[in-house]
Design an enzyme around this catalytic site. Structure first.
Site, PDB file in Angstrom:
ATOM      1  N   HIS A 122       0.826  -1.222   0.000  1.00 34.40           N
ATOM      2  CA  HIS A 122       0.000   0.000   0.000  1.00 34.40           C
ATOM      3  C   HIS A 122       0.854   1.264   0.000  1.00 34.40           C
ATOM      4  CE1 HIS A 122      -3.843  -2.127   0.770  1.00 34.40           C
ATOM      5  NE2 HIS A 122      -3.074  -2.977   1.426  1.00 34.40           N
ATOM      6  N   ASN A 195     -10.203  -2.982   2.595  1.00 35.18           N
ATOM      7  CA  ASN A 195      -9.879  -2.988   1.165  1.00 35.18           C
ATOM      8  C   ASN A 195     -11.150  -2.734   0.355  1.00 35.18           C
ATOM      9  OD1 ASN A 195      -7.158  -3.495   1.443  1.00 35.18           O
ATOM     10  ND2 ASN A 195      -7.279  -5.671   0.959  1.00 35.18           N
ATOM     11  N   TYR A 409       0.724  -3.929  12.373  1.00 38.76           N
ATOM     12  CA  TYR A 409       0.695  -2.531  11.941  1.00 38.76           C
ATOM     13  C   TYR A 409       1.483  -1.621  12.882  1.00 38.76           C
ATOM     14  CZ  TYR A 409      -2.628  -3.794   8.341  1.00 38.76           C
ATOM     15  OH  TYR A 409      -3.211  -4.359   7.239  1.00 38.76           O
TER      16      TYR A 409
HETATM   17 FE1  HDE Z   1      -2.420  -4.786   5.671  1.00 37.98          FE
HETATM   18  N1  HDE Z   1      -0.629  -3.972   6.090  1.00 37.98           N
HETATM   19  N2  HDE Z   1      -1.805  -6.558   6.408  1.00 37.98           N
HETATM   20  N3  HDE Z   1      -4.180  -5.658   5.116  1.00 37.98           N
HETATM   21  N4  HDE Z   1      -3.073  -3.059   4.934  1.00 37.98           N
HETATM   22  C1  HDE Z   1      -0.270  -2.700   5.851  1.00 37.98           C
HETATM   23  O1  HDE Z   1       0.823  -1.358   7.398  1.00 37.98           O
HETATM   24  C2  HDE Z   1      -0.705  -6.744   7.151  1.00 37.98           C
HETATM   25  C3  HDE Z   1      -4.533  -6.946   5.364  1.00 37.98           C
HETATM   26  C4  HDE Z   1      -4.312  -2.768   4.501  1.00 37.98           C
HETATM   27  O2  HDE Z   1      -3.170   3.471   3.933  1.00 37.98           O
HETATM   28  C5  HDE Z   1       1.062  -2.359   6.450  1.00 37.98           C
HETATM   29  O3  HDE Z   1       1.127   0.853   7.668  1.00 37.98           O
HETATM   30  C6  HDE Z   1      -0.660  -8.092   7.645  1.00 37.98           C
HETATM   31  C7  HDE Z   1      -5.939  -7.129   5.189  1.00 37.98           C
HETATM   32  C8  HDE Z   1      -4.388  -1.385   4.105  1.00 37.98           C
HETATM   33  O4  HDE Z   1      -1.568   3.339   5.416  1.00 37.98           O
HETATM   34  C9  HDE Z   1       1.480  -3.651   7.153  1.00 37.98           C
HETATM   35  C10 HDE Z   1      -1.773  -8.701   7.146  1.00 37.98           C
HETATM   36  C11 HDE Z   1      -6.403  -5.895   4.808  1.00 37.98           C
HETATM   37  C12 HDE Z   1      -3.125  -0.856   4.335  1.00 37.98           C
HETATM   38  C13 HDE Z   1       0.314  -4.557   6.860  1.00 37.98           C
HETATM   39  C14 HDE Z   1      -2.489  -7.734   6.381  1.00 37.98           C
HETATM   40  C15 HDE Z   1      -5.300  -5.000   4.764  1.00 37.98           C
HETATM   41  C16 HDE Z   1      -2.326  -1.928   4.861  1.00 37.98           C
HETATM   42  C17 HDE Z   1       2.050  -1.755   5.519  1.00 37.98           C
HETATM   43  C18 HDE Z   1      -2.206 -10.141   7.348  1.00 37.98           C
HETATM   44  C19 HDE Z   1      -7.835  -5.518   4.444  1.00 37.98           C
HETATM   45  C20 HDE Z   1      -2.663   0.548   4.045  1.00 37.98           C
HETATM   46  C21 HDE Z   1       2.203  -0.323   5.949  1.00 37.98           C
HETATM   47  C22 HDE Z   1      -2.515 -10.435   8.671  1.00 37.98           C
HETATM   48  C23 HDE Z   1      -8.800  -5.754   5.513  1.00 37.98           C
HETATM   49  C24 HDE Z   1      -2.959   1.490   5.182  1.00 37.98           C
HETATM   50  C25 HDE Z   1       1.342  -0.159   7.068  1.00 37.98           C
HETATM   51  C26 HDE Z   1      -2.533   2.880   4.815  1.00 37.98           C
HETATM   52  C27 HDE Z   1      -0.999  -1.781   5.241  1.00 37.98           C
HETATM   53  C28 HDE Z   1       0.270  -5.791   7.368  1.00 37.98           C
HETATM   54  C29 HDE Z   1      -3.676  -8.039   5.709  1.00 37.98           C
HETATM   55  C30 HDE Z   1      -5.441  -3.636   4.385  1.00 37.98           C
HETATM   56  C31 HDE Z   1       2.804  -4.207   6.790  1.00 37.98           C
HETATM   57  C32 HDE Z   1       0.408  -8.689   8.496  1.00 37.98           C
HETATM   58  C33 HDE Z   1      -6.743  -8.403   5.408  1.00 37.98           C
HETATM   59  C34 HDE Z   1      -5.597  -0.660   3.546  1.00 37.98           C
HETATM   60  O5  HDE Z   1       1.625  -3.476   8.509  1.00 37.98           O
END
Ligand code: HDE
Length: 748
Positions: A122, A195, A409
Site C-alpha cells: 500500500h 480494502n 501494523y
Molecule cells: Fe495490511 N498492512 N496486512 N491488510 N493493509 C499494511 O501497514 C498486514 C490486510 C491494509 O493506507 C502495512 O502501515 C498483515 C488485510 C491497508 O496506510 C502492514 C496482514 C487488509 C493498508 C500490513 C495484512 C489490509 C495496509 C504496511 C495479514 C484488508 C494501508 C504499511 C494479517 C482488511 C494502510 C502499514 C494505509 C498496510 C500488514 C492483511 C489492508 C505491513 C500482516 C486483510 C488498507 O503493517
C-alpha cells in the site's frame, strides 16, 4: 493538572489497580464539544481558505502545527533569520566553500533525510479529510460513542491505496485498493483498515510475508511495477487455492476502478459490536459509495498509466475542490451470536464473504470527504493506520488474519515512522487527551508531568484505570469464552475454496464475465513458466467449466475430459447468485461529477456549445472545452469561448463521454485534426457515450467509424437540445456494453 492535586486526598479510598476507582474524575477523557462543527473561518491555511466553513475539530487540533510561510522571513530550523539562501559561503566568489556555512549544512542534511521508508504494501496512496455521521443511534448493538448521536460529526481521515506498486507507481494498474479510515472519535481513534474487496487472499496472518513477497515485483529485476502479471504471484496462487476467491475479484472490473469515489470499502473481517448491557453480536463493515460503482476498460486503464499516472488521485482531489464531495454510506451486516455457525462457511474466515442476499447490509451512516490535505507528506504519508485501534463498543473476533494484523501494523509504524511516538504526529493524534505512564523514546513531543509509574502516591495514582461503564467508560475486552489445545492448525471449517469463487463468477453480468476471462488470459500470458499457467487453469475447472475453457483456449491449453467433468461446488447456503457482487447488475450509474469533453475549433456553433454545457451542468456534469490550441476559440456567432485543454494533451481517457458540437468551420478543422479523430475513435473503443450534434456526424466517417442506430451510446441529433436527453441516459449506463463486440473490430 489541577485535577491531580485536587484528588490526592482520595488516594487511600481508591484501590490503585482494580479498575474501580472513583468515577468522578474521569471526565477529562472526553472533551465536551469534541464533535461540534465550527462553521465559518477556520485556522489560516490553504485547505481552510479554499473550503471555507469546512472546519472541524481535527482541523483545529492540527492548527498549531500548520506553518504558513506567507509574509514570513526565511529562517534556519532554530528560527535565526537568514540574509542569504542562493549561494554557499565561499572564500571569494570563485573560491572554495567554507566549513562554517552552518545554514548550508543544515539545509542539505535535512534534505538528505527527507525520505522515510515507504509502506511495504500500500505504498501508493492518496488521502482526504472529512466527517462521519450516524443516521440513527445504534445503541441496540454497540455503545461506541460515535455511533450514538445522529447530530454528532466525527472527523475522519481516509487513505485509499494500491497494494503492489511502489510510491511512484501509476494509479490505474489492476490491483486491490486499500480503503483505510481513521475516525477521530471522542473515545479515541477507531481505524477501519479495509480494502475494496470483501475478502482477502489468505486465511492466516503467518502467510502474509510469503504472499506479499510473491505479489511484489520479481526479486531479481524488480519487474513488473504495480502489476500482479508475473510468475511468482501466479505460482503462489496456483499452490494456495485459498487465494482464488480474492483473485476472482482482482481479475474482475473491481481491479480497475473508474474513480476512488466509485469503489466499495469493506472491513473484511468479522468484528464484534458490544452494547451497554454487555450483549455482543458479530458484524462486517461496508462502505457504499453514493457515486455508484464503476470501472475503467482494461485498455483505458493501461493507456492511463502513461497519459495520467495520477488519474485517481487527481480525480479525488479535483472532486473535493469542486465541491463534488465523495460520500460513502456505512453499512453493517449484523450476525447475532447464536447465528455464528448457520452458514456453509466460517464467518471467521477472511477469504469468505457473507452474501448480502443472506444477511442484508443495514445502512447506518455516512462519511463525507470534504477537505484535501494541506501537505501530502505530513498527512497522507505519515498517517499510521492500525487495526488494533478500536474503541469501547467494538471488539475483535477470532479471525486468525485479524489477530495477526493487530500486531503487525504498530510494528511497521515504529519502523516506518522512526520510533514509538508516531501517534503524536498531528495526523495521528487522537482528539481525546492521552495520559499514561509511557515515557520517552525518539521524538517525544508530550511533556508529561505526572508520575511515570503505577501505582504511585506521588501523583495521587493518576492517571489511573477507567472502569468499564455503559457510557464513556474504559475499554474492556468482551469476555468471550475461549478454551482449547495449543495447536498450529487451520479449522476444517475454512477448507472450501471454490464455492464462493463460483458464486462470484455466476453473479457477474455477461460483460463482466468476459472481462474476467480477458484479465486471467492477459495476466497468465505474462507468466513465463507453462506449468504455472496450467495449474491456474486447473484451479479454474473447480470454479466453472466455461470460465476454465475460455481462459484455456486463450492460453492454448487443452483441458482433459477429467478436468471438464469435475464436480462443481454447491451453491452457498442455497444461493446461486447475488447481484450485490456485480458492479453493473444493480442498475444505473450516477452521472453527477463526471466529465464530458466538447471538441471545438474556431467557427463552432456557440449555441450548440451553450445548450450542451447547460444540460450537462444541470446534471452536475463538468463540461471540458477542448480545442486544437489553448486560449479561446471564436464561435460562428463571433463570441469567444474559453478553452479548458488542448485536444492532444487531454485524451479521451480523461473523460467519461465526448461531444462534437455543430459548426461548419469548426468541423472542417476537426476533420483534418488527427488528435480529434483519435479522441473520437478511442472513446468509441472504450465504449463511451458519443454525442454528435447536427453536421458533426461527419466526424464518424473521418475517424473511420460508422453510424449504428442500434448503439444507444452513439447519439446523433439535429440540435443540441434534442441530443442531451438520450445522451444523459446513455451516460447513466456508464459504458455501452452492447457495443463491446463491434468495438473490438475497430483498430486502436
Ligand atoms: Fe495490511 N498492512 N496486512 N491488510 N493493509 C499494511 O501497514 C498486514 C490486510 C491494509 O493506507 C502495512 O502501515 C498483515 C488485510 C491497508 O496506510 C502492514 C496482514 C487488509 C493498508 C500490513 C495484512 C489490509 C495496509 C504496511 C495479514 C484488508 C494501508 C504499511 C494479517 C482488511 C494502510 C502499514 C494505509 C498496510 C500488514 C492483511 C489492508 C505491513 C500482516 C486483510 C488498507 O503493517
Amino acid at each position: 493538572m489541577t485535577k491531580t492535586s485536587a484528588t490526592k486526598s482520595s488516594l487511600h479510598q481508591a484501590p490503585f489497580t482494580d479498575g474501580k476507582a472513583a468515577e468522578a474524575h474521569y471526565e477529562d477523557t472526553v472533551p465536551a464539544d469534541a464533535y461540534k462543527l465550527s462553521p465559518g473561518a477556520g485556522p489560516a491555511g490553504p485547505g481552510s481558505l479554499k473550503t471555507p466553513g469546512n472546519t472541524n475539530d481535527k482541523l483545529k487540533d492540527m492548527a498549531p502545527f500548520r506553518a504558513d510561510g506567507d509574509g514570513m522571513g526565511l529562517t534556519t530550523n532554530l528560527g535565526v533569520k537568514m540574509a542569504h539562501n542562493q549561494n554557499t559561503l565561499k572564500a571569494g566568489s570563485r573560491g572554495p566553500s567554507l566549513l562554517e556555512d552552518f545554514h548550508f549544512h543544515e539545509k542539505l542534511s535535512h534534505f538528505d533525510s527527507e525520505r522515510i521508508p515507504e509502506r511495504v504494501v500500500h505504498a501508493r496512496g492518496t488521502g482526504a479529510h472529512g466527517y462521519f455521521q450516524v443516521y440513527e443511534s445504534l445503541a441496540e448493538y454497540t455503545k461506541a460513542d460515535f455511533l450514538q448521536d445522529p447530530k454528532a460529526r466525527t472527523p475522519v481521515f481516509i487513505r485509499i491505496s494500491t497494494v503492489q506498486g511502489f510510491r511512484g507507481s501509476p494509479d490505474t494498474v489492476r490491483d486491490i485498493r486499500g480503503f483505510a479510515v481513521k475516525l477521530y472519535t471522542r473515545e479515541g481513534n477507531f481505524d477501519l483498515v479495509g480494502n475494496d474487496t470483501p475478502v482477502f487472499f489468505i486465511q492466516d496472518a503467518i502467510k502474509f510475508p510469503d504472499f506479499v513477497h510473491a505479489v511484489k515485483p520479481e526479486p531479481h529485476n524488480e519487474v513488473p511495477q504495480g502489476q500482479s502479471a508475473h510468475d511468482s504471484f501466479w505460482d503462489y496462487v496456483s499452490l494456495q487455492p485459498e487465494t482464488l476467491h480474492n483473485v476472482m475479484w482482482h481479475m474482475s472490473d473491481r481491479g480497475i476502478p473508474r474513480s476512488l469515489r466509485m469503489i466499495e470499502g469493506f472491513g473484511i473481517h468479522t468484528y464484534r459490536l458490544v452494547n451497554a448491557e454487555g450483549k455482543s453480536c458479530f458484524v462486517r463493515f461496508h462502505w457504499k459509495p453514493i457515486y455508484g460503482t464503476s470501472s475503467l476498460i482494461w485498455d483505458e486503464a493501461q493507456v492511463l498509466t502513461g497519459r495520467d499516472p495520477d488519474f485517481h488521485r487527481r480525480d479525488l482531489w479535483q472532486a473535493i475542490e469542486e465541491g463534488d464531495y465523495p460520500e460513502f454510506e456505512l453499512g453493517l451486516q449484523i450476525i447475532p451470536e447464536e447465528d455464528e455457525h448457520k452458514f456453509d462457511f466460517d464467518i471467521l474466515d477472511a477469504t469468505k464473504l457473507i452474501p448480502e442476499a443472506l444477511v442484508p447490509v443495514k445502512i447506518v451512516g455516512k462519511m463525507v470527504l470534504n477537505r484535501n490535505p494541506d501537505n501530502f507528506f505530513a498527512e497522507t504519508e505519515q498517517v499510521a493506520f492500525c487495526p488494533a485501534n478500536i474503541v469501547p463498543g467494538i471488539d475483535f473476533s477470532d479471525d486468525p488474519l485479524l489477530q495477526g494484523r493487530v500486531f503487525s501494523y504498530v510494528d511497521t509504524q515504529r519502523h516506518r515512522l522512526g520510533g514509538p511516538n508516531f501517534n503524536e504526529l498531528p495526523i495521528n493524534r487522537p482528539l481525546s487527551p492521552v495520559r499514561n505512564q509511557q515515557r520517552d523514546g525518539r521524538y517525544r513531543l508530550q511533556i508529561d508531568v505526572t508520575a511515570n509509574y503505577e501505582p504511585n502516591s506521588i501523583s495521587g495514582n493518576w492517571p489511573r484505570e477507567v472502569p468499564e461503564a455503559k457510557k464513556n467508560g474504559g475499554f474492556a475486552t468482551y469476555p468471550q469464552k475461549s478454551e482449547g489445545k495449543k495447536v498450529r492448525e487451520r479449522s476444517p471449517s475454512f477448507a472450501d475454496y471454490f464455492s464462493q469463487p463460483r458464486l462470484f463468477w455466476l453473479s457477474q453480468t455477461k460483460p463482466e464475465q468476459r472481462h474476467i476471462v480477458d484479465a486471467f488470459s492477459f495476466e497468465l500470458g505474462k507468466v513465463g513458466r507453462p506449468y504455472i499457467r496450467e495449474r491456474i487453469v486447473d484451479l479454474l475447472t473447480h470454479v466453472d467449466h466455461d470460465l476454465a475453457k475460455a481462459v484455456a483456449a486463450n492460453l492454448g491449453i487443452a483441458l482433459s475430459a477429467e478436468q471438464l467433468s469435475r464436480k462443481l461446488p454447491k451453491p452457498v447456503n442455497g444461493l446461486e447468485k447475488d447481484p450485490a457482487l456485480s458492479l453493473y447488475a444493480q442498475g444505473k450509474q450516477v452521472v453527477k461529477s463526471r466529465r464530458v469533453a466538447l471538441l471545438v475549433a474556431d467557427g463552432v456553433s456557440g449555441k450548440s456549445v451553450e445548450d450542451v454545457c447547460k444540460a450537462l451542468k444541470s446534471e452536475g456534469v463538468h463540461p471540458q472545452i477542448l480545442a486544437p490550441h489553448m486560449g479561446v476559440v471564436v464561435s460562428e456567432e463571433g463570441k469567444e469561448i474559453m478553452v479548458d485543454g488542448a485536444i492532444d494533451g487531454t485524451p479521451s481517457v480523461l473523460v467519461d463521454a465526448v461531444i462534437f458540437p455543430d459548426g461548419e468551420q469548426s468541423l472542417k478543422m476537426l476533420e483534418k485534426n488527427g488528435a480529434a479523430k483519435y479522441c473520437l475513435r478511442q472513446a468509441y473503443k472504450h465504449l463511451k457515450p458519443l454525442g454528435l450534434v447536427g453536421e458533426a456526424k461527419r466526424m464518424l466517417k473521418a475517424a473511420g467509424l460508422s453510424e449504428d442506430s442500434q448503439d444507444a451510446g452513439l447519439v446523433l441529433e439535429s440540435d443540441a437540445q434534442k441530443l442531451m436527453k438520450p445522451f444523459i441516459e446513455a451516460m447513466k449506463q456508464h459504458r455501452i456494453w452492447a457495443r463491446e463486440d463491434k468495438a473490438k473490430d475497430v483498430a486502436a
